[in-house]
Scaffold this motif. Sequence first.
Motif, PDB file in Angstrom:
ATOM      1  N   THR A 219      -0.956  35.012  28.142  1.00  0.00           N
ATOM      2  CA  THR A 219      -2.105  34.269  28.638  1.00  0.00           C
ATOM      3  C   THR A 219      -2.061  34.318  30.156  1.00  0.00           C
ATOM      4  N   VAL A 220      -3.117  34.849  30.737  1.00  0.00           N
ATOM      5  CA  VAL A 220      -3.234  34.952  32.186  1.00  0.00           C
ATOM      6  C   VAL A 220      -4.348  34.010  32.623  1.00  0.00           C
ATOM      7  N   SER A 221      -4.056  33.159  33.588  1.00  0.00           N
ATOM      8  CA  SER A 221      -5.042  32.201  34.044  1.00  0.00           C
ATOM      9  C   SER A 221      -4.846  31.927  35.530  1.00  0.00           C
ATOM     10  N   ASP A 222      -5.791  31.196  36.100  1.00  0.00           N
ATOM     11  CA  ASP A 222      -5.716  30.782  37.501  1.00  0.00           C
ATOM     12  C   ASP A 222      -5.475  29.274  37.529  1.00  0.00           C
ATOM     13  N   PRO A 223      -4.232  28.800  37.704  1.00  0.00           N
ATOM     14  CA  PRO A 223      -3.947  27.367  37.638  1.00  0.00           C
ATOM     15  C   PRO A 223      -4.508  26.566  38.803  1.00  0.00           C
ATOM     16  N   SER A 224      -5.060  27.224  39.803  1.00  0.00           N
ATOM     17  CA  SER A 224      -5.614  26.474  40.935  1.00  0.00           C
ATOM     18  C   SER A 224      -6.937  25.803  40.594  1.00  0.00           C
ATOM     19  N   SER A 225      -7.512  26.128  39.455  1.00  0.00           N
ATOM     20  CA  SER A 225      -8.745  25.489  38.992  1.00  0.00           C
ATOM     21  C   SER A 225      -8.607  25.226  37.501  1.00  0.00           C
ATOM     22  N   LEU A 226      -8.780  23.966  37.092  1.00  0.00           N
ATOM     23  CA  LEU A 226      -8.576  23.583  35.699  1.00  0.00           C
ATOM     24  C   LEU A 226      -9.821  22.873  35.162  1.00  0.00           C
ATOM     25  N   TRP A 227      -9.896  22.831  33.837  1.00  0.00           N
ATOM     26  CA  TRP A 227     -10.956  22.082  33.170  1.00  0.00           C
ATOM     27  C   TRP A 227     -10.418  20.726  32.730  1.00  0.00           C
ATOM     28  N   VAL A 228     -11.314  19.748  32.643  1.00  0.00           N
ATOM     29  CA  VAL A 228     -10.992  18.414  32.148  1.00  0.00           C
ATOM     30  C   VAL A 228     -11.925  18.123  30.971  1.00  0.00           C
ATOM     31  N   GLN A 229     -11.344  17.926  29.801  1.00  0.00           N
ATOM     32  CA  GLN A 229     -12.114  17.577  28.614  1.00  0.00           C
ATOM     33  C   GLN A 229     -12.139  16.051  28.482  1.00  0.00           C
ATOM     34  N   ILE A 230     -13.335  15.446  28.610  1.00  0.00           N
ATOM     35  CA  ILE A 230     -13.494  13.995  28.616  1.00  0.00           C
ATOM     36  C   ILE A 230     -14.170  13.567  27.311  1.00  0.00           C
ATOM     37  N   ASP A 231     -13.632  12.513  26.681  1.00  0.00           N
ATOM     38  CA  ASP A 231     -14.234  11.932  25.484  1.00  0.00           C
ATOM     39  C   ASP A 231     -15.091  10.750  25.916  1.00  0.00           C
ATOM     40  N   ALA A 232     -16.396  10.947  25.936  1.00  0.00           N
ATOM     41  CA  ALA A 232     -17.326   9.929  26.420  1.00  0.00           C
ATOM     42  C   ALA A 232     -18.044   9.250  25.269  1.00  0.00           C
ATOM     43  N   GLN A 233     -18.609   8.077  25.566  1.00  0.00           N
ATOM     44  CA  GLN A 233     -19.434   7.352  24.614  1.00  0.00           C
ATOM     45  C   GLN A 233     -20.913   7.578  24.953  1.00  0.00           C
ATOM     46  N   GLU A 234     -21.764   7.158  24.038  1.00  0.00           N
ATOM     47  CA  GLU A 234     -23.196   7.350  24.262  1.00  0.00           C
ATOM     48  C   GLU A 234     -23.674   6.623  25.510  1.00  0.00           C
ATOM     49  N   ALA A 235     -23.092   5.451  25.790  1.00  0.00           N
ATOM     50  CA  ALA A 235     -23.508   4.687  26.970  1.00  0.00           C
ATOM     51  C   ALA A 235     -23.115   5.367  28.274  1.00  0.00           C
ATOM     52  N   ASP A 236     -22.193   6.350  28.229  1.00  0.00           N
ATOM     53  CA  ASP A 236     -21.737   7.032  29.449  1.00  0.00           C
ATOM     54  C   ASP A 236     -22.638   8.189  29.849  1.00  0.00           C
ATOM     55  N   LEU A 237     -23.514   8.634  28.959  1.00  0.00           N
ATOM     56  CA  LEU A 237     -24.296   9.839  29.228  1.00  0.00           C
ATOM     57  C   LEU A 237     -25.193   9.738  30.460  1.00  0.00           C
ATOM     58  N   PRO A 238     -25.854   8.595  30.722  1.00  0.00           N
ATOM     59  CA  PRO A 238     -26.690   8.564  31.933  1.00  0.00           C
ATOM     60  C   PRO A 238     -25.909   8.784  33.219  1.00  0.00           C
ATOM     61  N   ASP A 239     -24.624   8.456  33.229  1.00  0.00           N
ATOM     62  CA  ASP A 239     -23.818   8.605  34.442  1.00  0.00           C
ATOM     63  C   ASP A 239     -23.058   9.921  34.490  1.00  0.00           C
ATOM     64  N   LEU A 240     -22.744  10.504  33.344  1.00  0.00           N
ATOM     65  CA  LEU A 240     -21.937  11.724  33.309  1.00  0.00           C
ATOM     66  C   LEU A 240     -22.829  12.939  33.078  1.00  0.00           C
ATOM     67  N   ARG A 241     -23.693  13.197  34.017  1.00  0.00           N
ATOM     68  CA  ARG A 241     -24.538  14.381  33.968  1.00  0.00           C
ATOM     69  C   ARG A 241     -23.920  15.491  34.801  1.00  0.00           C
TER      70      ARG A 241
END
Length: 385
Positions: A219-241
Amino acid sequence: MALTFTRPLLLALAIAALSACQNKSEPTPTIPQPIIESNRLRYPAEHPQLKLLVSVAAQPAQSITVELPARIVWNEEKTQRIYPAFAGRVGRIAADVGQRVRAGQVLAELASPEFGAAQADTTRTQADARLAQQNLQRQRELFEAGVLARKDLEQAEAEAARSQAEAARAQARTRLYGSAADVNQQLTLRADIAGTVVERNINPGQELRPDNMAAPLFTVSDPSSLWVQIDAQEADLPDLRPGARVALVVPSLAQEPVQATVQAVTDQIDPLSRTIKVRATVANPQRLLKNEMLARARYERQVGQSLAVPASAVFLRGSQHFVFVQGAPGLFETRDVRVVHEGPQRTLVGAGLREGELVVSENGLLLARELRLAQEATHTGGQLK
């Protein structure tokens, strides 16, 4: 007949009588019970339970801090997982975990008879294409001399075109895996992107089969940039655009929160966790963040005018929330409230309270129990009259 007592016996009787007198327990003073007044409960002064009931004032709040569970993973836009396309045996390993590689660099070489068969197929199709081209040239000469029909010439042209296409297909296949024409049975695994080898699951002499690979060889990757997987609720959608900023808090790292930017939001709810997957990108120049780290994504949610109280102060009766409000010392009443937001530490109330009113924040269940017992005692006493 007269009874005679010896001196030791008299002494034992005296000690027993003295012990009996000392073992008599003094009567325990009765603790007065709280008095119920409609939906209010009044405690007598100096009641021992008053020390257990802690109250705090309702404070105004216009925003709340929301924390969501998050997980750090590789940036899939800068990640390559390498699997073998043919079965073979590992001959040479040219890269290890932590090593920087450039695009096109060799990671390992495999001895693969299957790949050798593909190379031989390429050589055969190229020979067939050359033969078909030579045959087409002869057919054209005969046609120009008038001794060959046009139908035969067209058939030769079609055969030459088919042979050229087959040769191009076979050559493209072998070129994709590092060989154009030579038959050497050497399958070369290369990195198609520049990055760091972050995973290696290959050993010298290992037999590999493409249909039995549980994990990638590299597996070859660039560790200087990563993804964040967030578990949000329905009430969070207006803020997490997309484009919104969140603070990433990693409990295992003693450092300030780092900023992450929301990139995408899924259009479905996970049927098991009932959460919505939100993906953010975080910069990792010092490479302190690691793949599969657990974190918390924090952001501020605007809620308008409301009052903040401890979450332990709010109770639920059926579908109605209520709190215990302390008026005069020792006087507590139940108050229905409208909850705007329920958090792990604070709850926001939109109606039912005034700023500065004292609500019971500790041992409220004890107060609820006393109120219920007092109401039951009053109800029972009314039926007996």
